[in-house]
Design an enzyme around this catalytic site. Structure first.
Site, short mmCIF file in Angstrom:
data_model
loop_
_atom_site.label_atom_id
_atom_site.label_comp_id
_atom_site.label_asym_id
_atom_site.label_seq_id
_atom_site.Cartn_x
_atom_site.Cartn_y
_atom_site.Cartn_z
N CYS A 122 -99.69 -5.64 -103.21
CA CYS A 122 -99.48 -4.20 -103.31
C CYS A 122 -98.03 -3.82 -102.97
O CYS A 122 -97.11 -4.65 -103.10
CB CYS A 122 -100.47 -3.45 -102.40
SG CYS A 122 -100.61 -1.70 -102.81
N ASP A 191 -103.39 -0.02 -93.98
CA ASP A 191 -103.63 1.43 -94.01
C ASP A 191 -104.34 1.87 -92.75
O ASP A 191 -104.20 3.02 -92.33
CB ASP A 191 -104.47 1.79 -95.25
CG ASP A 191 -103.66 1.57 -96.51
OD1 ASP A 191 -102.97 2.50 -96.94
OD2 ASP A 191 -103.64 0.43 -97.01
#
Ligand code: RI2
Length: 299
Positions: A122, A191
């Site tokens: 990512c 996250d």
């Protein structure tokens, strides 16, 4: 600002938190509240709007909490004075976030040497900051990154690495197991961090962690500890954002079931260390570190 976060114009946990803090500053600058109470209500309303943008954003929630807490605990009795507190605690928070990111980069870049092959997934601004630091330190290393379907954030990482003149290879997500053997280290962002020391990151991260363990490649997570979600202490699971099916297939047959979770959990057993503002810590010591460093998060 909330719309920009919701439609991913602003993305990445750090950037989302920074945007939310700036939104509170804007509320404070433009407030027409006639009383301190009305001003606090405006802030709480803004908080609800921001919280509702994306569910898997504890750093943003902690950031908003920090700023509003400063106002609520103040004894000031004028709206203007309270608005100034929002501005000053926002600046304080953003500066602390910046210091954390720099320290994470300093510590993490020591794990990269000439010839190191780094595998990432990512796009994490914290990871690319660390790699930039390693590059500025004169280290010559190689990066393998996954494209990260369905939104291809891996291309952002690849472009940033190429701009640094780092030799970069982009692979499809399902090729991770084949390429992990070439890597010396896996470095991914996060996250959220749970009470057990598990981390939540972009979908696909858990498979990479399993492959890394199988290939005996150390797997590190780089993130600010303020991504800790206190609700997980009370038994709640971190909510995993389910995104629109059209991100996967625009004109898919209507009766086809499509799932598009943005994130997933990586169990702490797969994580060699969390590189954070305290240095490199084992995942199981996250809770103690939060208690010592950020007790207000637990309030
Ligand atoms: P930084 C991103 O999520 C990725 O999952 C990345 O690993 C994480 O945020 C952390 O990013 P999304 O917002 O905070 O792109 O390190 O869905 O920038």
């Amino acid at each position: 600002m909330a719309d920009k976060i919701r439609n991913l114009e602003i993305r990445g946990a750090r950037n989302v938190a920074i945007a939310a803090v700036k939104a509170l500053k804007t509320v404070a600058t433009h407030t027409k509240a006639k009383s301190p109470r009305a001003f606090v209500e405006e802030l709480l309303e803004a908080k609800e709007v921001l919280y509702a943008t994306r569910p898997t954003e504890p750093l943003m929630r902690n950031a908003v909490k920090w700023v509003i807490r400063g106002v609520e605990s103040s004894r000031k009795e004028e709206t203007r004075a309270l608005a100034r507190i929002v501005t000053s605690s926002s600046c304080e928070f953003l500066k602390a976030l910046e210091r954390s990111r720099d320290y994470i980069a300093e510590v993490g870049s020591r794990r990269i040497n000439d010839g190191t092959v780094v595998f990432t997934h990512c796009h994490s601004s914290t990871v690319t900051h660390l790699l930039t630091k390693a590059c500025e330190g004169g280290k010559t290393f190689r990066v393998i990154c996954t494209e990260t379907r369905p939104l291809f954030q891996g291309r952002i990482t690849a472009k940033e690495m190429l701009n640094l003149n780092v030799e970069t290879t982009l692979i499809i997500d399902s090729a991770a197991r084949s390429f992990i053997k070439q890597a010396d280290i896996v470095i991914v962002g996060a996250d959220a961090i749970s009470a057990e020391g598990n981390i939540i990151n972009k979908i696909g991260t858990a498979a990479i962690a399993v492959h890394a363990q199988e290939a005996r490649v150390p797997f590190y997570v780089v993130c600010e500890l303020l991504k800790f979600d206190p609700a997980t202490l009370c038994g709640y699971y971190e909510s995993i954002e389910e995104r629109n099916r059209t991100e996967i297939w625009r004109n898919a047959p209507e009766n086809l079931v499509i799932h598009n979770p943005a994130f997933e959990i990586v169990k702490r057993d797969f994580i060699h260390g969390i590189i954070c503002e305290e240095g490199i810590i084992p995942p199981h010591s996250v809770y103690e570190t939060i208690v010592r460093r950020y007790p207000w998060v637990l309030a």
